[in-house]
Design a protein around this motif. Structure first.
Motif, PDB file in Angstrom:
ATOM      1  N   ASN A  75     -86.269 -72.015 -16.166  1.00  0.00           N
ATOM      2  CA  ASN A  75     -85.385 -71.205 -15.335  1.00  0.00           C
ATOM      3  C   ASN A  75     -84.865 -70.001 -16.111  1.00  0.00           C
ATOM      4  N   LYS A  78     -87.133 -63.100 -14.631  1.00  0.00           N
ATOM      5  CA  LYS A  78     -88.509 -62.651 -14.481  1.00  0.00           C
ATOM      6  C   LYS A  78     -88.699 -61.288 -15.143  1.00  0.00           C
ATOM      7  N   ASN A 180     -79.466 -61.077 -17.184  1.00  0.00           N
ATOM      8  CA  ASN A 180     -80.665 -61.256 -16.366  1.00  0.00           C
ATOM      9  C   ASN A 180     -81.846 -60.483 -16.952  1.00  0.00           C
ATOM     10  N   GLY A 387     -88.433 -64.131   0.733  1.00  0.00           N
ATOM     11  CA  GLY A 387     -87.536 -64.571  -0.322  1.00  0.00           C
ATOM     12  C   GLY A 387     -87.957 -64.066  -1.691  1.00  0.00           C
ATOM     13  N   ARG A 388     -89.264 -64.087  -1.943  1.00  0.00           N
ATOM     14  CA  ARG A 388     -89.755 -63.615  -3.240  1.00  0.00           C
ATOM     15  C   ARG A 388     -89.544 -62.112  -3.390  1.00  0.00           C
ATOM     16  N   GLU A 391     -85.887 -61.372  -4.106  1.00  0.00           N
ATOM     17  CA  GLU A 391     -85.495 -61.601  -5.495  1.00  0.00           C
ATOM     18  C   GLU A 391     -85.889 -60.425  -6.377  1.00  0.00           C
ATOM     19  N   GLN A 392     -87.054 -59.847  -6.112  1.00  0.00           N
ATOM     20  CA  GLN A 392     -87.486 -58.690  -6.895  1.00  0.00           C
ATOM     21  C   GLN A 392     -86.591 -57.485  -6.633  1.00  0.00           C
ATOM     22  N   LYS A 394     -83.403 -57.640  -5.663  1.00  0.00           N
ATOM     23  CA  LYS A 394     -82.104 -57.907  -6.267  1.00  0.00           C
ATOM     24  C   LYS A 394     -82.153 -57.678  -7.771  1.00  0.00           C
ATOM     25  N   ALA A 395     -83.281 -57.987  -8.378  1.00  0.00           N
ATOM     26  CA  ALA A 395     -83.423 -57.775  -9.822  1.00  0.00           C
ATOM     27  C   ALA A 395     -83.342 -56.299 -10.179  1.00  0.00           C
TER      28      ALA A 395
END
Length: 481
Positions: A75, A78, A180, A387-388, A391-392, A394-395
């Motif tokens: 965890n 990325k 992060n 969802g994937r 996440e990208q 938000k990163a």
């Protein structure tokens, strides 16, 4: 060991090297800077020079390795780019020959007061040394230790307690947690090789703002420029009297100036073309080096080959944006929103831009991702795609406020509601082939909708200029400035 009240006092003053136990005093930590810089810059570049290939086996067997991936687990943040992030750690272990620098601490657990993330931009031609204050108050996670036990978690604690709790891997887990930013490797050194490293580079140039005659450290230098090595260099970096105001941030700035001067020397043609000096430097650096399992001599060579275009002018040093920590004036906390913006830029860096390019990039992008509210909808039969993608996004700093699904068979679209046209342009900049269009119905004021269709390829990395941080230094600037 992880509560917010913990404050580690260390004994490392020059003159306190005997077995007696004088009153503890806060000490300097600049010695570790030379260690990690010599390894991260000198030894790495050495291995790329071609002169040290015959020494591969010997150097690689000097290095101790830790199973960081196994200790941290899966965890982790990325990777969004091809940048390389190496965490440099300096420890104050008194084991072995280190004991003469404080025998009463010989059996104490090692601590780390120097934590610097070396960020190598894609292409290897620009780099950023990011300093983290030891007394930065952050969440400390529970960490797996090498002996099979686990350390306790704390909602807030000094950053350097993470190392005491669980070693280098715990510090990596802690920093990844609040930034992060994925950390690829780490290098950990102690100070036994300090004097030999300064000798190997032929000395390091420093600049004193006034005369120093300190009996404790035995440092006796006049105001102005000096090239120091050996015992004098050790006295300089351990000195706690007459240099700076004693604050952690002041010491960090002095450390950065020292690092810049050393890096400038190592990157100079005189050092890189002198095989004897390079080999001596590599031997000194690797003897006290601990890394993750993935960072051996072969990997160092690959990194070196990718850094051939790096010059002192492209190596900068900054401190993470911090402010006073309200509960305790002797601590600091991340300064928001500046810290989050800085870490977002590091995550999405495709190249560290100079100030001129950064200014142009800022002017061209009037709406940063952090101000763009996005709803992401899956217009395909691929489960979890929205969802994937979310996440990208938000990163990269986008505000994803909803994830949903539409009927399949859609094409990728960027649609915006009233007043959201600038935000749609920012979002479209990371969605290949998408052109923003206003919603004719179902739109929400100030919100941009991303429909992920069958033609979707990826979220591309934004060309983000890492923002200029107050007080940053460049390795090529005048050390007396």
């Amino acid at each position: 060991m992880g509560d917010g009240s913990m404050y580690l006092q260390y004994l490392d003053e020059p003159g306190n090297d005997q077995d007696s136990e004088p009153p503890p005093r806060r000490r300097g930590r600049g010695w570790r800077i030379l260690g990690w810089t010599s390894v991260s810059v000198a030894a790495v570049l050495l291995l790329g020079s071609g002169a040290a290939y015959a020494y591969y086996w010997r150097l690689d067997h000097n290095i101790h390795h830790e199973d960081t991936d196994g200790l941290i687990g899966a965890n982790r943040p990325k990777k969004l780019n091809n940048a390389l992030n190496i965490l440099m750690l300096g420890t104050d272990s008194r084991a072995g020959s280190n004991a003469k620098y404080g025998r009463r601490m010989k059996n104490d657990p090692p601590r780390s007061d120097t934590m610097i993330l070396l960020h190598l931009s894609p292409g290897g031609k620009q780099a950023l040394g990011i300093s983290f204050p030891r007394d930065l108050m952050v969440p400390i996670p529970s960490c797996a230790r090498t002996d099979g036990t686990s350390s306790p978690a704390a909602s807030a604690g000094m950053l350097n307690t993470s190392f005491t709790n669980g070693g280098a891997s715990c510090t990596i887990k802690t920093i990844e947690g609040f930034t992060n930013v994925k950390i690829d490797h780490f290098m950990q050194v102690d100070f036994t090789s300090f004097k030999s490293v300064t000798d190997a580079v032929g000395g390091v140039e420093v600049c004193l703002p006034q005369d120093v005659n300190d009996q404790d450290s035995k440092l006796h230098l006049t105001k102005g420029r000096h090239v120091i090595k050996g015992e004098t260099a050790l006295a300089y970096v351990r000195n706690r009297h007459g240099l700076g105001d004693g604050s952690d941030l002041q010491r960090i700035r002095r450390q950065q100036q020292f690092m810049g001067s050393l890096a400038k020397k190592v990157l100079s043609a005189g050092t890189l073309t002198n095989p004897n000096r390079l080999l001596s430097l590599a031997e000194a650096g690797t003897k006290s080096l601990t890394t993750d399992k993935g960072l051996g001599v072969t990997t160092m060579v690959k990194i070196a080959q990718g850094m051939q275009g790096l010059s002192a002018g492209k190596l900068r040093f900054v401190t993470v944006p911090v402010a006073a920590y309200a509960p305790d004036p002797n601590r600091v906390a991340l300064s928001q929103p500046n810290a989050d913006r800085f870490f977002t830029a590091i995550r999405g860096d495709t190249t560290i831009q100079d100030e001129t390019k950064a200014s142009k990039a800022s002017a061209a992008s009037k709406v940063p991702p952090g101000q763009v509210k996005v709803r992401v909808f899956n217009g395909t039969e691929t489960k979890g795609l929205a969802g994937r993608v979310a996440e990208q996004l938000k990163a990269q700093g986008f505000q994803v406020i909803k994830i949903g699904s539409l009927s399949s068979g859609r094409s990728t679209q960027v649609l915006y509601g009233p007043g959201a046209s600038p935000g749609a342009a920012t979002l479209a900049g990371v969605i290949p082939g998408a052109k923003p269009r206003p919603r004719t119905s179902g739109g929400t004021a100030g919100v941009v909708d991303l429909v992920v269709g069958g033609d979707f390829t990826s979220v591309k990395a934004r060309k983000t200029a890492i923002p200029k941080v107050e007080g940053e230094l460049s390795a090529d600037q005048d050390i007396c400035s």
